[in-house]
Design an enzyme around this catalytic site. Structure first.
Site, mmCIF file in Angstrom:
data_model
loop_
_atom_site.group_PDB
_atom_site.id
_atom_site.type_symbol
_atom_site.label_atom_id
_atom_site.label_comp_id
_atom_site.label_asym_id
_atom_site.label_seq_id
_atom_site.Cartn_x
_atom_site.Cartn_y
_atom_site.Cartn_z
ATOM 1 N N TYR A 290 99.605 44.123 -4.010
ATOM 2 C CA TYR A 290 101.030 43.936 -3.749
ATOM 3 C C TYR A 290 101.298 44.090 -2.257
ATOM 4 C CZ TYR A 290 106.025 43.889 -4.601
ATOM 5 O OH TYR A 290 107.351 43.534 -4.615
ATOM 6 N N TYR A 340 106.796 34.899 -2.803
ATOM 7 C CA TYR A 340 107.128 36.280 -3.180
ATOM 8 C C TYR A 340 107.766 36.287 -4.557
ATOM 9 C CZ TYR A 340 109.508 40.852 -2.823
ATOM 10 O OH TYR A 340 109.983 42.130 -3.025
#
Lengths: 390, 137
Positions: A290, A340
């Protein structure tokens, strides 16, 4: 009873990503689920679980999962919820889906994220501030706002600055991560920054958002949707695409002050996930981490033990996470250079790599993938270990 | 929080934070102290995360501390700060324990360093709101 290898990701649906205007988050979500079902060779009649992580732009309508169920005409679900544990939500949804399937509650669970915060460009005279980074989300409020402390960028910048002070981390180090991810993105036709090379000099020249973060330290803002279908390992073997087995999973939510600890929830989440999977760091072929910021990647590498605490900077400085490096990290360009989707981005890239669908960015012999989700200010974390075999 | 068109955001004086602002008006920096275990906390919270007691009081602290971390804001998130970018937001480690978001005044933004000793100063925003800030000690 271990859940190792008992469930698998059988379908992956990725809508067009980035500056895609005129579609609602609900429409993106429905399209992503449809694409994931087509990918798996399933129909909506096969879906009996639906987990939704609505992004910021869904609005204040509540019950996103019910909205999506209605929109898609799904009937007789046995599991549904809208979920939010920040950037750890995506990997967590896979875990709840796997629990439901392994316990016999469900047969196929769709897990989806979508968002559409990007708006069409305004006439130049109207344009001001923001744009191009997660800074578009301003969370400033109350006393902090009176001091000019706005948004997640500012909070992460505080943590990064402390890491720099304590361990000697530099913008050269953070830039190495940005450059490595861009190199991967340039090999990914679906990336927002495909065919857009970036050097370390380009990184240093990019505008400051909040020091110590340049623009290229911050993740993208993207419109789009992304869904996966989780089902049992047995059933996945009969479907259209190769199963991506869930070997291990875990969560870790430390609850301390991240500016002080400089540590995410990864150590706790890793312990459970690696124990279930029966893997060690040396078994990891690709790491899809992440990356709301370059700094998050650095901390996550440390917290999983790829290097010692505080050694993240030197670890990435030599290009070891870039194409050709010893540890391929965020092989599609990640959330910094591809798109994203709040933690669905690393999951999707792990599935692509383990299926061998990576094209120009494919990592040879990728058999075991580590996926991380991180949310809050290093305050929520979820780990998946995915593999081609179980 | 109200946001005057031209000015900076004025923090709302919530019931929980009222003693803080009352202290600041008298140039006294206050934090909450748990009556159960004595732990200090800031900003205001309804209960103590150390012992879960809901019994608390506000006490004055020395106003001394050091820079624990900081950032330099370049992007304009609010029009009231447009003329000031780049400006520095600091996280001050108070000598007594809690950490506090604030601004550093009387020093160039790029001269700020982690570990720098600081002391509180007060900036009057309105009759009701005085904002504690910090300056190199």
């Amino acid at each position: 009873m271990s859940l190792r290898g008992r469930t698998a990701i059988a379908g992956l649906g990725i809508t067009e990503q980035g500056k895609v205007y005129g579609r609602t988050p609900l429409a993106f979500a429905a399209e992503a689920v449809r694409l994931a079902l087509d990918d798996a060779g399933l129909t909506r009649a096969d879906v009996d679980g639906l987990l939704v992580n609505p992004g910021l732009s869904w609005g204040d309508l509540g019950m996103a999962s019910f909205q999506l169920q209605q929109a898609m005409g799904l009937r007789d679900l046995r599991l549904t919820s809208s979920m939010n544990s920040g950037g750890a939500t995506a990997a967590s949804m896979i875990q709840y889906a796997a629990l439901a399937i392994a316990s016999g509650q469900c047969r196929a669970v769709a897990c989806v994220f979508s968002d559409a915060p990007l708006k069409p460009p305004r006439p130049a005279g109207e344009a001001k501030g923001g744009g191009g980074s997660a800074g578009a989300y301003a969370f400033g409020r109350g006393l902090d706002a009176a001091y000019g402390q706005f948004g997640v960028n500012a909070m992460y910048a505080m943590v990064a600055q402390r890491h720099m002070h304590r361990y000697g981390t530099t913008n050269e180090h953070l830039g190495a991560i940005a450059v490595a991810e861009r190199q991967w993105a340039n090999r990914n036709p679906a990336a927002q920054f495909h065919d857009t090379p970036m050097t370390l000099a380009d990184y240093h020249r990019s505008r400051w958002v909040v020091e110590p973060f340049h623009l290229f330290d911050c993740c993208l803002v993207s419109n789009g949707g992304l869904a996966v279908i989780v089902t049992s390992a047995e059933r996945a073997r009969d479907l259209r695409r190769p199963p991506v087995y869930l070997l291990g999973m875990g969560q870790g939510h430390p609850g301390g002050d991240p500016v002080e600890t400089l540590t995410s929830g990864a150590p706790l989440a890793k312990e459970a996930a690696f124990a279930m999977a029966g893997v060690a760091l040396a078994d990891i072929d690709v790491a899809e981490l992440y990356d709301c910021y370059t700094f998050t990647v650095l901390v996550t590498l440390e917290d999983y033990g790829f290097c010692a605490k505080g050694e993240g900077g030197p670890f990435v400085a030599g290009g070891g996470i870039a194409p050709g490096g010893a540890l391929p990290v965020n092989t599609g360009g990640g959330q910094l250079s591809a798109f994203y989707m709040w933690g669905m981005t690393p999951i999707s890239e792990a599935v692509i790599q383990l299926r061998g669908d990576g094209g120009a960015r494919q990592v040879a012999d990728a058999r075991v993938a580590l996926v991380s989700g991180n949310g809050g200010i290093l305050s929520t974390h979820a780990t998946l270990v995915l593999a081609t075999q179980c | 929080m109200s946001t005057p068109a031209a000015g900076k955001p004025i923090p709302a004086i919530t019931p929980e934070m009222r003693p803080f602002f009352e202290g600041a008006r008298r140039h006294e920096l206050r934090v909450q102290r748990c009556r159960g275990c004595g732990a200090l906390r800031f900003p205001a919270r309804a209960l103590c995360s150390a012992c879960l007691s809901t019994d608390s009081e506000w006490i004055a602290v020395s106003g001394r501390g050091e820079i624990y971390s900081f950032n330099v804001m370049h992007q304009v998130y609010h029009p009231g700060f447009a003329a000031e970018v780049p400006y520095t937001v600091v996280l001050v480690q108070l000598a007594e324990g809690p950490r506090m978001i604030s601004n550093l005044v009387g020093i160039d933004a790029h001269a700020v360093r982690v570990g720098m000793p600081v002391r509180v100063v007060f900036e009057t925003l309105s009759d009701e709101v005085t904002l504690p800030k910090f300056t190199p000690a």
